[in-house]
Structures are given as C-alpha cells and as structure tokens.
Design a protein around this motif. Structure first.
Motif, PDB file in Angstrom:
ATOM      1  N   UNK A  60      23.441 -58.898  29.141  1.00 14.26           N
ATOM      2  CA  UNK A  60      22.668 -57.873  28.508  1.00 14.26           C
ATOM      3  C   UNK A  60      22.518 -56.363  29.186  1.00 14.26           C
ATOM      4  N   UNK A  61      22.574 -55.404  28.783  1.00 13.48           N
ATOM      5  CA  UNK A  61      22.006 -54.216  29.482  1.00 13.48           C
ATOM      6  C   UNK A  61      21.363 -53.076  28.567  1.00 13.48           C
ATOM      7  N   UNK A  62      20.847 -51.942  29.046  1.00 14.51           N
ATOM      8  CA  UNK A  62      20.249 -51.164  28.333  1.00 14.51           C
ATOM      9  C   UNK A  62      18.662 -51.187  28.184  1.00 14.51           C
TER      10      UNK A  62
ATOM     11  N   UNK B 111       8.062 -44.336  26.444  1.00 16.21           N
ATOM     12  CA  UNK B 111       6.666 -44.252  25.944  1.00 16.21           C
ATOM     13  C   UNK B 111       6.618 -44.402  24.490  1.00 16.21           C
ATOM     14  N   UNK B 112       5.294 -44.728  24.012  1.00 17.69           N
ATOM     15  CA  UNK B 112       5.392 -44.933  22.564  1.00 17.69           C
ATOM     16  C   UNK B 112       5.961 -43.847  21.759  1.00 17.69           C
ATOM     17  N   UNK B 113       6.965 -44.484  20.674  1.00 22.40           N
ATOM     18  CA  UNK B 113       7.423 -43.647  20.026  1.00 22.40           C
ATOM     19  C   UNK B 113       9.123 -43.120  20.309  1.00 22.40           C
ATOM     20  N   UNK B 114       9.281 -43.987  21.593  1.00 26.44           N
ATOM     21  CA  UNK B 114      10.576 -43.504  22.166  1.00 26.44           C
ATOM     22  C   UNK B 114      11.621 -44.507  21.714  1.00 26.44           C
ATOM     23  N   UNK B 115      12.775 -44.392  22.001  1.00 24.38           N
ATOM     24  CA  UNK B 115      14.070 -45.094  21.765  1.00 24.38           C
ATOM     25  C   UNK B 115      14.789 -45.889  22.942  1.00 24.38           C
ATOM     26  N   UNK B 116      15.418 -47.020  22.584  1.00 21.37           N
ATOM     27  CA  UNK B 116      16.360 -47.539  23.419  1.00 21.37           C
ATOM     28  C   UNK B 116      17.421 -48.195  22.758  1.00 21.37           C
ATOM     29  N   UNK B 117      18.686 -48.538  23.587  1.00 25.46           N
ATOM     30  CA  UNK B 117      19.637 -49.206  22.644  1.00 25.46           C
ATOM     31  C   UNK B 117      20.146 -50.257  23.934  1.00 25.46           C
ATOM     32  N   UNK B 118      19.837 -51.556  23.481  1.00 25.55           N
ATOM     33  CA  UNK B 118      20.258 -52.515  24.038  1.00 25.55           C
ATOM     34  C   UNK B 118      21.922 -53.034  23.812  1.00 25.55           C
TER      35      UNK B 118
ATOM     36  N   UNK C 134      18.815 -61.570  30.027  1.00 22.95           N
ATOM     37  CA  UNK C 134      17.667 -60.990  29.572  1.00 22.95           C
ATOM     38  C   UNK C 134      17.516 -59.524  30.169  1.00 22.95           C
ATOM     39  N   UNK C 135      16.842 -58.417  29.463  1.00 21.92           N
ATOM     40  CA  UNK C 135      16.953 -57.020  30.085  1.00 21.92           C
ATOM     41  C   UNK C 135      15.167 -56.736  29.751  1.00 21.92           C
ATOM     42  N   UNK C 136      14.463 -56.020  30.662  1.00 22.32           N
ATOM     43  CA  UNK C 136      13.312 -55.839  30.320  1.00 22.32           C
ATOM     44  C   UNK C 136      12.996 -54.564  29.452  1.00 22.32           C
ATOM     45  N   UNK C 137      11.961 -54.557  28.564  1.00 22.28           N
ATOM     46  CA  UNK C 137      11.824 -53.380  27.951  1.00 22.28           C
ATOM     47  C   UNK C 137      10.228 -53.149  28.033  1.00 22.28           C
ATOM     48  N   UNK C 138      10.036 -51.949  28.375  1.00 20.20           N
ATOM     49  CA  UNK C 138       8.464 -51.839  28.643  1.00 20.20           C
ATOM     50  C   UNK C 138       8.172 -50.309  27.984  1.00 20.20           C
TER      51      UNK C 138
END
Length: 123
Positions: free
Chosen positions: A6-8, A13-20, A116-120
């Motif tokens: 996994x990566x990404x 912040x709240x409302x933001x986006x990420x792509x794993x 795994x990859x951490x999302x905060x």
C-alpha cells in the motif's frame, strides 16, 4: 501467493482528500478480489470497500458517497479515492486480497494482506 504493497497515506484536515494505492504481485490480478479495511487504535478491523473482477463494488455505509474504489488490471493496482475526509476516518488502512471467494466484508475471508498505510484526519 500474492504480495500487496500500500501507499498514499498521510495527514489531512477535515474535508480533505487522499488516494490510496495497493500494488499486487505474484498472481493473475484479473481474478483477484481486492478490498480495503481499516483499523483505528482500540477498535476492530473493519471493511471499507471492495471490488470484484467483474466491476462490482461494495462500500461500508460510513464511507458510501465519499470513497471510491477502482482497479487497474494493467497495473495490478487497486485504488481508494477518499474525499470529504472526517476525523473518524483516521485509521491504518489495509489492502486485502482473496482468490477463492466472492466479495466479502469479513476480514477472515482474506488470506493476503499488505502492511497498511496510516491515514490521519485532523479537525
């Protein structure tokens, strides 16, 4: 055998986006069931989204409408686009694969897992 990487992940912040992304290797990708799970500290691992080789997808109610799972068979990669992120989405996200059954929300149905990859997500 199937290897998953996994990566990404990251911090937003709240409302933001990420792509794993989850890159698979070792077996024919086109027949693999691929899913994303997540686990927050002190909580059980939970299903997030999954995709079948025929294009069928499934989403947990908590992410429906915000997350989108997709796969690129040519790249042996599955993606999880996460939009409108909330603090409660904070977790370690895991990619999982199965070659035997259909799309399942049960983690014990998946014999292959990435690290795994951490999302905060901060408020």
């Amino acid at each position: 055998q199937v290897q998953l990487v996994e990566s990404g992940g990251g911090s937003v912040q709240t409302g933001g986006s990420l792509r794993l992304s989850c890159a698979a290797s070792g077996r024919t990708f086109s027949r693999i069931v691929m899913s994303w799970f997540r686990q927050a500290p002190g909580k059980e691992r939970e299903f997030v989204a999954g995709t079948l080789w025929n294009g069928s997808n499934d989403y947990a109610d908590s992410v429906k409408g915000r997350f989108t799972i997709s796969r690129d068979d040519a790249k042996n990669t599955v993606y999880l686009q996460m939009n409108s992120l909330k603090p409660e989405d904070t977790a370690r996200y895991y990619c999982a694969a199965d070659l035997r059954y259909g799309l399942s929300r049960r983690s014990d149905q998946y014999p292959y897992w990435g690290q795994g990859t951490q999302v905060t997500v901060s408020s």
